[in-house]
Design a protein around this motif. Structure first.
Motif, PDB file in Angstrom:
ATOM      1  N   ASP A  10       0.860  -1.186   0.000  1.00  0.00           N
ATOM      2  CA  ASP A  10       0.000   0.000   0.000  1.00  0.00           C
ATOM      3  C   ASP A  10       0.898   1.238   0.000  1.00  0.00           C
ATOM      4  OD1 ASP A  10      -2.197   1.629   0.108  1.00  0.00           O
ATOM      5  OD2 ASP A  10      -2.571   1.325   2.248  1.00  0.00           O
ATOM      6  N   GLY A  12       1.962   5.126  -1.954  1.00  0.00           N
ATOM      7  CA  GLY A  12       1.567   6.227  -2.827  1.00  0.00           C
ATOM      8  C   GLY A  12       0.171   6.747  -2.534  1.00  0.00           C
ATOM      9  N   SER A  13      -0.307   7.565  -3.451  1.00  0.00           N
ATOM     10  CA  SER A  13      -1.619   8.198  -3.331  1.00  0.00           C
ATOM     11  C   SER A  13      -2.467   7.849  -4.541  1.00  0.00           C
ATOM     12  CB  SER A  13      -1.471   9.726  -3.278  1.00  0.00           C
ATOM     13  OG  SER A  13      -0.695  10.108  -2.177  1.00  0.00           O
ATOM     14  N   LEU A  15      -5.403   9.259  -6.746  1.00  0.00           N
ATOM     15  CA  LEU A  15      -6.140  10.466  -7.068  1.00  0.00           C
ATOM     16  C   LEU A  15      -7.261  10.104  -8.026  1.00  0.00           C
ATOM     17  CD1 LEU A  15      -3.115  12.865  -7.644  1.00  0.00           C
ATOM     18  CD2 LEU A  15      -4.435  12.546  -5.557  1.00  0.00           C
TER      19      LEU A  15
END
Length: 128
Positions: A10, A12-13, A15
């Motif tokens: 899990d 990063g992000s 968007l």
């Protein structure tokens, strides 16, 4: 990093795009940085703008600040000062002060001329 992500890490992000795409005109309005004034709007106006894509009518305006002219960009704030929307206003600041809180049917009498029924038409309004 890619190997770790592919292994299920899990990182990063994520968007996600906005639920609705804005038209080029509304992107242009939202991107303008030269704000000329502010309108404080009542809770009813906030609900109508957020809930139905409606125009801002004079009755929903509570307070006016700034020295703006017809076609200038203004920010619409709720009673707590939170930015609700931005839009191109249909009247000069003194006219908006005169019309604030009044019914649309009173516009010709107050201005002594015909006028637009909206302070900001929904086509010229972008929610924040």
């Amino acid at each position: 990093v890619l190997e770790r992500v592919l292994d299920g890490a899990d990182l990063g992000s994520l968007l996600r795009p906005a639920s609705q795409k804005l038209s080029a005109r509304k992107r242009w309005i939202a991107g303008q940085v030269r704000v000329r004034g502010q309108l404080v709007i009542d809770d009813g106006a906030v609900r109508v703008l957020r809930g139905g894509g409606k125009s801002l009518l004079p009755v929903g305006a509570v307070a006016v600040s700034g020295n703006f002219r017809r076609g200038d960009l203004v920010v619409c704030l709720d009673a707590a000062g939170q930015e609700i929307a931005r839009g191109l206003v249909n009247y000069d600041a003194p006219e908006v002060q005169l019309l604030a809180g009044k019914s649309t049917k009173d516009i010709p009498r107050l201005l002594k001329r015909p006028g637009d029924p909206e302070l900001i038409h929904r086509d010229n309004l972008v929610l924040c």
